[in-house]
Design a protein around this motif. Structure first.
Motif, PDB file in Angstrom:
ATOM      1  N   ASP A 145       6.092   0.772  31.896  1.00  0.00           N
ATOM      2  CA  ASP A 145       4.814   0.065  32.006  1.00  0.00           C
ATOM      3  C   ASP A 145       3.649   0.875  31.446  1.00  0.00           C
ATOM      4  OD1 ASP A 145       6.115  -2.049  33.135  1.00  0.00           O
ATOM      5  OD2 ASP A 145       5.408  -1.703  35.189  1.00  0.00           O
ATOM      6  N   ARG A 146       3.701   2.195  31.563  1.00  0.00           N
ATOM      7  CA  ARG A 146       2.590   2.991  31.029  1.00  0.00           C
ATOM      8  C   ARG A 146       2.800   3.387  29.562  1.00  0.00           C
ATOM      9  NH1 ARG A 146       4.236   7.608  34.868  1.00  0.00           N
ATOM     10  NH2 ARG A 146       5.527   8.959  33.574  1.00  0.00           N
ATOM     11  N   GLY A 147       3.903   2.902  28.969  1.00  0.00           N
ATOM     12  CA  GLY A 147       4.089   3.061  27.535  1.00  0.00           C
ATOM     13  C   GLY A 147       4.778   4.320  27.091  1.00  0.00           C
ATOM     14  N   ASP A 148       5.470   5.014  27.990  1.00  0.00           N
ATOM     15  CA  ASP A 148       6.140   6.258  27.599  1.00  0.00           C
ATOM     16  C   ASP A 148       7.142   6.045  26.482  1.00  0.00           C
ATOM     17  OD1 ASP A 148       4.677   7.203  29.702  1.00  0.00           O
ATOM     18  OD2 ASP A 148       6.351   8.153  30.752  1.00  0.00           O
ATOM     19  N   LEU A 149       7.824   4.887  26.482  1.00  0.00           N
ATOM     20  CA  LEU A 149       8.835   4.613  25.458  1.00  0.00           C
ATOM     21  C   LEU A 149       8.247   3.940  24.228  1.00  0.00           C
ATOM     22  CD1 LEU A 149      11.783   3.370  27.680  1.00  0.00           C
ATOM     23  CD2 LEU A 149      11.755   5.426  26.288  1.00  0.00           C
ATOM     24  N   GLY A 150       6.997   3.512  24.299  1.00  0.00           N
ATOM     25  CA  GLY A 150       6.416   2.777  23.181  1.00  0.00           C
ATOM     26  C   GLY A 150       7.082   1.426  23.020  1.00  0.00           C
ATOM     27  N   ARG A 151       7.185   0.959  21.799  1.00  0.00           N
ATOM     28  CA  ARG A 151       7.839  -0.326  21.544  1.00  0.00           C
ATOM     29  C   ARG A 151       9.314  -0.231  21.907  1.00  0.00           C
ATOM     30  NH1 ARG A 151       8.599  -2.989  15.491  1.00  0.00           N
ATOM     31  NH2 ARG A 151      10.161  -4.539  16.093  1.00  0.00           N
ATOM     32  N   LEU A 152       9.780  -1.172  22.722  1.00  0.00           N
ATOM     33  CA  LEU A 152      11.180  -1.170  23.146  1.00  0.00           C
ATOM     34  C   LEU A 152      12.076  -1.699  22.037  1.00  0.00           C
ATOM     35  CD1 LEU A 152      10.864  -2.479  26.819  1.00  0.00           C
ATOM     36  CD2 LEU A 152      10.944  -0.104  26.004  1.00  0.00           C
ATOM     37  N   ILE A 153      13.242  -1.066  21.891  1.00  0.00           N
ATOM     38  CA  ILE A 153      14.170  -1.407  20.820  1.00  0.00           C
ATOM     39  C   ILE A 153      15.494  -1.951  21.357  1.00  0.00           C
ATOM     40  CG2 ILE A 153      15.523  -0.455  18.893  1.00  0.00           C
ATOM     41  CD1 ILE A 153      13.250   1.623  18.547  1.00  0.00           C
ATOM     42  N   ARG A 154      16.011  -1.301  22.423  1.00  0.00           N
ATOM     43  CA  ARG A 154      17.330  -1.690  22.934  1.00  0.00           C
ATOM     44  C   ARG A 154      17.416  -1.369  24.418  1.00  0.00           C
ATOM     45  NH1 ARG A 154      21.771   1.372  23.925  1.00  0.00           N
ATOM     46  NH2 ARG A 154      20.905   3.156  22.804  1.00  0.00           N
ATOM     47  N   GLY A 234      11.783  -8.520  19.547  1.00  0.00           N
ATOM     48  CA  GLY A 234      12.705  -7.820  18.666  1.00  0.00           C
ATOM     49  C   GLY A 234      13.703  -6.938  19.389  1.00  0.00           C
ATOM     50  N   MET A 235      13.478  -6.666  20.662  1.00  0.00           N
ATOM     51  CA  MET A 235      14.417  -5.863  21.425  1.00  0.00           C
ATOM     52  C   MET A 235      15.725  -6.618  21.612  1.00  0.00           C
ATOM     53  SD  MET A 235      14.150  -4.285  25.274  1.00  0.00           S
ATOM     54  CE  MET A 235      15.303  -5.487  25.934  1.00  0.00           C
ATOM     55  N   ILE A 236      16.837  -5.875  21.622  1.00  0.00           N
ATOM     56  CA  ILE A 236      18.125  -6.470  21.947  1.00  0.00           C
ATOM     57  C   ILE A 236      18.643  -5.831  23.231  1.00  0.00           C
ATOM     58  CG2 ILE A 236      18.714  -7.005  19.560  1.00  0.00           C
ATOM     59  CD1 ILE A 236      20.653  -4.551  19.691  1.00  0.00           C
ATOM     60  N   GLY A 237      19.528  -6.556  23.906  1.00  0.00           N
ATOM     61  CA  GLY A 237      20.111  -6.040  25.124  1.00  0.00           C
ATOM     62  C   GLY A 237      21.602  -6.287  25.173  1.00  0.00           C
ATOM     63  N   HIS A 238      22.282  -5.464  25.977  1.00  0.00           N
ATOM     64  CA  HIS A 238      23.708  -5.644  26.230  1.00  0.00           C
ATOM     65  C   HIS A 238      23.919  -5.520  27.737  1.00  0.00           C
ATOM     66  CE1 HIS A 238      23.134  -3.426  22.375  1.00  0.00           C
ATOM     67  NE2 HIS A 238      23.925  -4.391  21.917  1.00  0.00           N
ATOM     68  N   PHE A 239      24.739  -6.391  28.282  1.00  0.00           N
ATOM     69  CA  PHE A 239      25.015  -6.358  29.714  1.00  0.00           C
ATOM     70  C   PHE A 239      26.519  -6.532  29.895  1.00  0.00           C
ATOM     71  CE2 PHE A 239      25.278  -7.971  34.054  1.00  0.00           C
ATOM     72  CZ  PHE A 239      24.362  -7.168  34.716  1.00  0.00           C
ATOM     73  N   ILE A 240      27.159  -5.535  30.489  1.00  0.00           N
ATOM     74  CA  ILE A 240      28.615  -5.507  30.625  1.00  0.00           C
ATOM     75  C   ILE A 240      28.952  -5.277  32.090  1.00  0.00           C
ATOM     76  CG2 ILE A 240      30.736  -4.314  29.948  1.00  0.00           C
ATOM     77  CD1 ILE A 240      29.160  -3.367  27.430  1.00  0.00           C
ATOM     78  N   THR A 241      29.745  -6.177  32.669  1.00  0.00           N
ATOM     79  CA  THR A 241      30.057  -6.023  34.088  1.00  0.00           C
ATOM     80  C   THR A 241      31.443  -6.563  34.409  1.00  0.00           C
ATOM     81  OG1 THR A 241      29.199  -6.347  36.328  1.00  0.00           O
ATOM     82  CG2 THR A 241      29.112  -8.239  34.840  1.00  0.00           C
ATOM     83  N   GLY A 248      34.847   2.807  37.401  1.00  0.00           N
ATOM     84  CA  GLY A 248      33.725   2.040  36.874  1.00  0.00           C
ATOM     85  C   GLY A 248      32.562   2.925  36.466  1.00  0.00           C
ATOM     86  N   THR A 249      31.555   2.292  35.883  1.00  0.00           N
ATOM     87  CA  THR A 249      30.398   2.999  35.333  1.00  0.00           C
ATOM     88  C   THR A 249      29.125   2.263  35.721  1.00  0.00           C
ATOM     89  OG1 THR A 249      31.636   3.817  33.410  1.00  0.00           O
ATOM     90  CG2 THR A 249      29.242   3.685  33.175  1.00  0.00           C
ATOM     91  N   ASN A 250      28.077   3.026  35.969  1.00  0.00           N
ATOM     92  CA  ASN A 250      26.726   2.450  36.096  1.00  0.00           C
ATOM     93  C   ASN A 250      25.818   3.287  35.204  1.00  0.00           C
ATOM     94  OD1 ASN A 250      24.294   1.310  36.746  1.00  0.00           O
ATOM     95  ND2 ASN A 250      24.374   1.766  38.931  1.00  0.00           N
ATOM     96  N   ARG A 251      25.643   2.838  33.985  1.00  0.00           N
ATOM     97  CA  ARG A 251      24.852   3.573  32.992  1.00  0.00           C
ATOM     98  C   ARG A 251      23.875   2.612  32.321  1.00  0.00           C
ATOM     99  NH1 ARG A 251      25.177   8.263  29.657  1.00  0.00           N
ATOM    100  NH2 ARG A 251      24.222   7.970  27.598  1.00  0.00           N
ATOM    101  N   LEU A 252      22.605   2.938  32.429  1.00  0.00           N
ATOM    102  CA  LEU A 252      21.547   2.160  31.798  1.00  0.00           C
ATOM    103  C   LEU A 252      20.877   3.004  30.729  1.00  0.00           C
ATOM    104  CD1 LEU A 252      19.644  -0.369  31.728  1.00  0.00           C
ATOM    105  CD2 LEU A 252      18.218   0.844  33.403  1.00  0.00           C
ATOM    106  N   GLU A 253      20.813   2.472  29.513  1.00  0.00           N
ATOM    107  CA  GLU A 253      20.082   3.108  28.415  1.00  0.00           C
ATOM    108  C   GLU A 253      18.970   2.182  27.953  1.00  0.00           C
ATOM    109  OE1 GLU A 253      23.650   5.656  26.181  1.00  0.00           O
ATOM    110  OE2 GLU A 253      22.250   4.420  25.037  1.00  0.00           O
ATOM    111  N   ILE A 254      17.768   2.706  27.884  1.00  0.00           N
ATOM    112  CA  ILE A 254      16.642   1.958  27.343  1.00  0.00           C
ATOM    113  C   ILE A 254      16.022   2.796  26.236  1.00  0.00           C
ATOM    114  CG2 ILE A 254      14.470   0.779  27.824  1.00  0.00           C
ATOM    115  CD1 ILE A 254      15.302   0.635  30.751  1.00  0.00           C
ATOM    116  N   LYS A 260      14.483   7.847  24.407  1.00  0.00           N
ATOM    117  CA  LYS A 260      15.534   7.108  25.104  1.00  0.00           C
ATOM    118  C   LYS A 260      15.598   7.554  26.559  1.00  0.00           C
ATOM    119  CE  LYS A 260      19.813   8.384  24.394  1.00  0.00           C
ATOM    120  NZ  LYS A 260      21.133   8.569  23.750  1.00  0.00           N
ATOM    121  N   LEU A 261      15.631   6.568  27.472  1.00  0.00           N
ATOM    122  CA  LEU A 261      15.840   6.825  28.898  1.00  0.00           C
ATOM    123  C   LEU A 261      17.288   6.513  29.225  1.00  0.00           C
ATOM    124  CD1 LEU A 261      12.810   5.323  30.883  1.00  0.00           C
ATOM    125  CD2 LEU A 261      13.530   7.715  30.824  1.00  0.00           C
TER     126      LEU A 261
END
Length: 379
Positions: A145-154, A234-241, A248-254, A260-261
């Motif tokens: 929200d405060r813009g640390d990542l700038g424009r979101l890509i993925r 323009g951002m894309i997303g992937h959701f796998i469950t 199993g895995t719980n990994r979020l990349e933004i 990249k977070l």
């Protein structure tokens, strides 16, 4: 309100309802005055104070109990009618996730809320998205929200640590059925994740979904799903469950232009670019040089309490003082829209645009309900 406590009733005394009994009894700003369950054994077994009324019919509870608010923790299909009945009695509502099974029903309860809110402007309608209180998610949202990542890509989320056994699905007749639950892993386990996805990066505008029904378990609903999500910015997303992987895995990349977070194993790592990757790819005089980045471990504070308890306390504060809700129930429509969009896309084998056609999904759900009694549903 003159009182410093909110008088609450709880409808549904399954696993979550019983837990909410303890939460309400423990909180300083709530009084438990009634409980309700159509199963008499569950109703009599729950441990509450001597002054707490017990009802088998929620309508009788709404008519007879002196309630300020109600927590609805019943199977999903019941949520809209119960919520609307509470509104008709001028009673505030906190509804468990998901708020409904499909978008038409979610919209019906939201429209009813807005209608009654015109008569009762202070009427409160909240959803139990307690993961919004968790420290790591709150930190990630604040950074975005405060813009640390700038424009979101993925945004890519692998959330496959929802492992469930066949015994789990066999433990309740309503579980993992189209008629009883309205879906599988997306409807039962992932409403929190779908809510967090749109809360963090916004709702997508197009979805291409893939779902496997009964791939790992003897069930008729989806126990594995993958979605490709497109956003108007323009951002894309992937959701796998899935509920079929262990461990199993719980990994979020933004990823954004500024880095990249990554969230995994209760740790947030920020790969912070020294300058914008968009600037680099447009202006660099070399062909392969990436932007220099620094790896940072991001500190965050835990919430100190169970998230459910925090949401109930916040619900009570909103009733008493008008404080902002952690999770307004209207926002629950977004996760239902994504859920329904994935299943609709998987069925049609094509990309669907959001908002989806609610009537089309309602017809598909009814088809699945009818087919489930005749033949197994294929992927």
């Amino acid at each position: 309100m003159a009182s410093d406590k909110v008088r609450l009733g709880i409808v549904g005394l399954g696993n979550m309802g019983k837990a909410h009994v303890g939460h309400v009894l423990d909180l300083p700003n709530t009084d438990l005055v009634s409980v309700c369950d159509k199963n008499d054994r569950s109703l009599q077994a729950v441990k509450v104070g001597a002054g707490v009324a017990r009802f088998r019919d929620y309508r009788q509870m709404l008519d007879s109990a002196a309630l300020d608010g109600v927590i609805i923790a019943t199977p999903h299909y019941d949520h809209p009618d119960m919520s609307i009945a509470a509104f008709e009695h001028g009673i505030h509502v906190l509804v468990e996730k998901p708020i409904a099974v499909h978008v038409n029903e979610a919209q019906r309860m939201i429209d009813a809320y807005h209608s009654f809110q015109r008569q009762m402007p202070n009427l409160v309608f909240a959803a139990m998205f307690m993961q919004r209180t968790w420290g790591h998610w709150r930190k990630i949202k604040a950074m975005i929200d405060r813009g640390d990542l700038g424009r979101l890509i993925r945004c890519s989320w692998i959330i496959t640590d929802w492992f469930r056994t066949q015994q789990y699905y066999d433990s309740g007749g309503w579980r993992a059925t189209w008629s009883g639950e309205g879906g599988g892993v997306l409807m039962n386990q992932c409403p929190h994740n779908l809510d967090l996805y749109q809360w963090l990066v916004g709702a997508p505008s197009r979805i291409h979904g893939f779902a496997s029904f009964g791939k790992h378990h003897d069930i008729e609903v989806e126990d594995e799903a993958t979605a490709y999500l497109e956003h108007d910015n323009g951002m894309i997303g992937h959701f796998i469950t899935t509920t079929g992987e262990s461990p199993g895995t719980n990994r979020l990349e933004i990823t954004g232009e500024n880095g990249k977070l990554v969230y995994e194993s209760d740790e947030i790592i920020f790969y912070r670019n020294q300058w914008s990757s968009i600037k680099q790819l447009r202006e660099s005089q070399t062909g392969f040089d990436k932007v220099p980045c620094q790896r940072e471990i991001v500190d965050f504070e835990g919430n100190g309490k169970q998230g459910h308890e925090l949401v109930i306390a916040n619900f009570a504060d909103a009733i008493l003082t008008g404080s902002d809700l952690i999770a307004p129930a209207e926002e629950g429509l977004h996760s239902i829209m994504i859920n329904n969009g994935i299943i609709l896309s998987a069925h049609k084998r094509e990309t669907v645009s959001l908002p989806i056609d609610g009537d089309e999904f309602a017809d598909l759900l009814q088809l699945y309900i009818e087919q489930s009694a005749k033949q197994p549903l294929g992927a």
